[in-house]
Design a protein around this motif. Sequence first.
Motif, PDB file in Angstrom:
ATOM      1  N   ASP A 171      38.744  50.701 -17.822  1.00 30.63           N
ATOM      2  CA  ASP A 171      38.330  52.544 -17.752  1.00 30.63           C
ATOM      3  C   ASP A 171      38.403  52.665 -19.284  1.00 30.63           C
ATOM      4  O   ASP A 171      39.124  53.438 -19.864  1.00 30.63           O
ATOM      5  CB  ASP A 171      39.229  52.905 -17.000  1.00 30.63           C
ATOM      6  N   GLU A 182      38.868  44.826 -14.653  1.00 27.65           N
ATOM      7  CA  GLU A 182      38.006  45.974 -14.713  1.00 27.65           C
ATOM      8  C   GLU A 182      38.672  47.189 -15.595  1.00 27.65           C
ATOM      9  O   GLU A 182      39.799  47.185 -15.378  1.00 27.65           O
ATOM     10  CB  GLU A 182      37.895  46.672 -13.167  1.00 27.65           C
ATOM     11  N   ASN A 215      40.816  36.773  -6.968  1.00 24.99           N
ATOM     12  CA  ASN A 215      40.485  37.319  -8.485  1.00 24.99           C
ATOM     13  C   ASN A 215      40.310  36.397  -9.472  1.00 24.99           C
ATOM     14  O   ASN A 215      39.937  36.713 -10.357  1.00 24.99           O
ATOM     15  CB  ASN A 215      40.885  38.423  -8.916  1.00 24.99           C
ATOM     16  N   ASP A 218      33.503  48.551 -19.412  1.00 25.08           N
ATOM     17  CA  ASP A 218      33.590  48.464 -17.982  1.00 25.08           C
ATOM     18  C   ASP A 218      34.480  47.165 -17.470  1.00 25.08           C
ATOM     19  O   ASP A 218      35.129  47.524 -16.743  1.00 25.08           O
ATOM     20  CB  ASP A 218      32.172  48.212 -17.315  1.00 25.08           C
ATOM     21  N   GLN A 219      34.307  46.046 -18.124  1.00 26.76           N
ATOM     22  CA  GLN A 219      35.202  44.940 -17.909  1.00 26.76           C
ATOM     23  C   GLN A 219      35.394  43.869 -18.840  1.00 26.76           C
ATOM     24  O   GLN A 219      34.758  44.010 -19.908  1.00 26.76           O
ATOM     25  CB  GLN A 219      34.522  44.216 -16.627  1.00 26.76           C
ATOM     26  N   THR A 257      36.466  39.546 -19.382  1.00 25.87           N
ATOM     27  CA  THR A 257      36.764  38.218 -19.170  1.00 25.87           C
ATOM     28  C   THR A 257      37.778  37.598 -20.076  1.00 25.87           C
ATOM     29  O   THR A 257      37.548  37.553 -21.305  1.00 25.87           O
ATOM     30  CB  THR A 257      35.617  37.557 -19.011  1.00 25.87           C
ATOM     31  N   GLU A 275      48.934  48.753 -14.037  1.00 27.35           N
ATOM     32  CA  GLU A 275      47.825  48.703 -14.581  1.00 27.35           C
ATOM     33  C   GLU A 275      47.683  48.320 -15.872  1.00 27.35           C
ATOM     34  O   GLU A 275      48.610  48.341 -16.889  1.00 27.35           O
ATOM     35  CB  GLU A 275      46.936  49.956 -14.460  1.00 27.35           C
TER      36      GLU A 275
END
Length: 767
Positions: free
Chosen positions: A238, A236, A158, A222-223, A225, A258
């Motif tokens: 939430d 990702e 990833n 949503d995501q 960088t 997480e």
Amino acid sequence: MKRQYWLIGILSVLLCVTAWMIVWLYGGHKDETWISRSAAAKMSVLAKDGPDGIATDSLEEGQAWYSPYIERSEECFGLGPESGEMVDLWAMEPLTYGEAKKIAGAFEVQTEFLSFSFDAGETRPIPASQWFELYDLIAARSGHVKKQELLILGTSSNVEGLSSWQCLTQEGLFSFVGLSLDSYMDTCVFAYVCGGEIGGINGVCPKTVQVNNVWITSGDQDQMTVFINGYYRVFELDRILTEPVEKVMADMTFEDRELSKITLKPTVIKGTILSVDDESIDIENYGKVATTEDFIVLNMEQGITCQGRDSLSAGSMYTEFVVEDQKICAALIRASSQEETIRVLLSCDGYTGYIHSGVTLTSSVPFWTVCQGERREYQAGEMLTIDLSALAGQPSMTVFTSATAGTIEILSLNRSQGHPRYRGALEIIADDQGLVLVNELLMEDYLYGVIPSEMPASYEMEALKTQAVCARSFAAASIQNPRFPQWDADVDDSMATQVYNNADEDSRTCQAVDETAGQALVWEGEPVQAYFYSTSSGSSSDPEDVWISGNGVPYIHGRLQILGEEERDLSSEDVFKSFIDDYASKDYFEKDISWFRWETTLSSVNIRESVDKSLLTRIRTVPSQILVMDEGGSFVEKEISTVGDIIDLYVRERSESGVIKSMVIEGTEAVILVQGEYNIRLLLAPLESLVLCHDGTDAGTMTMLPSGYFYIEAQGDQIYTLRGGGYGHGTGMSQNGVLMLANRGLDCYEILHFYFEDVAIENLREP
């Protein structure tokens, strides 16, 4: 071949039976896990030899990762497969109590402190929990291995740029040869570390971990960088972020395996660095500001790179400082020197001039003004109105924002997107007639405002990158030879140089700027005057034919806009007329563009109105290019304001490229010789006549002709039809030509070399 398949089948059965036997023999420990001999060998060898031991990056092709560790463990601990035993199978089987005892003996650890005994059975597997208990003693005894809490933030699965045995953690990069870490992603683990190598993982550390000072390049619900410890990772989300963010420092909190929280750090200050020490930074207008223990430095000049505190130098004007609890937690180097800035003269509404009666402005962040050394501060959103009297006889006032991310919005100016917003600083200069506005900002920030104003953001990325390199070259050349020295300005924001901030910034055009950061066209070590225009007629011109300058440009030459075909003499009227009318069978790569062909019909009354409107102004501006016929039939410099009623007009000289170099306009009161495509286009402007493109597009009336590539056809009754092609001056790079070449698969560098001959493409930021 049949024999080979038979052997493979027998081997597969043996492996399955062996695996079943292991489960059967040790199935009583249903809740226990084991440590493989290969993993134990690696951990033991690391404890024995330290970080200067085995280098697994020197493995021979096809050699298993554990091979050197198995060989070394045979030497050090007497462990290894029996003669004839398959090495790979032996390496993957569980370590036994007897083998663990040998390793303990080699390190001379005091086993009486262990919670278990080796008497459980020499050939039985030792549970992983007991091995790690033993290994804690081995690590303490050797001194080469330390037990460390690491947050696993990424692997090659990833994070781009990592090798297959590298992982990213909050402490930086580590190798983890022979381990599997993807199941521990975003989890804090107990890791046995030897130098930069993770030897083993002894379970999950049940704690909350905060990673400070990461740079969010972009993020939404949503995501996100993130640039962290030198690498980019996409997380990702939430709905942790309540609204989209970009280009902001943040802290990330990880809990229960997480990412659970993101804390943004939007407070940024900027100012000239006066001095730097180990504990603080002295910043102009702020004084000495302490730095945090986890203070970092990011260089944002070309992408993002991590640097040390020593990269901050006194005198630097373009470094931002992220502030948290009145301390600096990060420095963002935007540019290393003042030479990478550009000064832009801002036009009035409609680009009608440069003298403003006054200016009203505000900012999205706190801002301040400096006038003769006196500083006055304003809150975000506060409006400030300045006229000539507000300067109180001082030559200028400068407006600064508290952060480069902030902009100065000029409410008294109007552009196509509304009130324009400007990065950088705004200098307000006193003039006899009013105020002059000059925006000083970083070159790359300037280009963020140029590219969407000069080329649609929807164009192919290679076309946008071509425009970015071209615009940067033009700007760099203008810095060396400023266009407006009376106001210490390098360029303006109009078509006179290149259009700036007439459209909002766009993510695609910003990407084109970023991907070509610093790159420019260079001729003999100097950035070139990279002229560009909208659309060609199928032919381009030498600059001296367009601007009647007499000075050639060695890297720009007129040519047909057909790949593989360059020269054609279009200087005669018949040949040029055929060029305009008969183009369908030719492979001009712009022939599907609306402006490739156009026409307009003008009456003599229309022509007189257009000529009279601009004649005297142009004569006074360029007296040598608009001449009046005297009684002897010679053309001389003379000021007149009208030619009277139009009798005739015709082309006197056309260049080989087809552009009109000069034409004659005969009137009842004067006969004039008009030279240069700009003067011709302006004096014959279709102010009251529609311009129709060849695809049926109605462009309406215009303040000047689309181009200087046209022929004139008298229709009788003093009506003239002008048929031509292209939009713009026609020298250098055609922007729609760039799009068409990009559509044909050419990259930006191939396109640039098509338009600019024998130039180099260099990075202006590199020494």
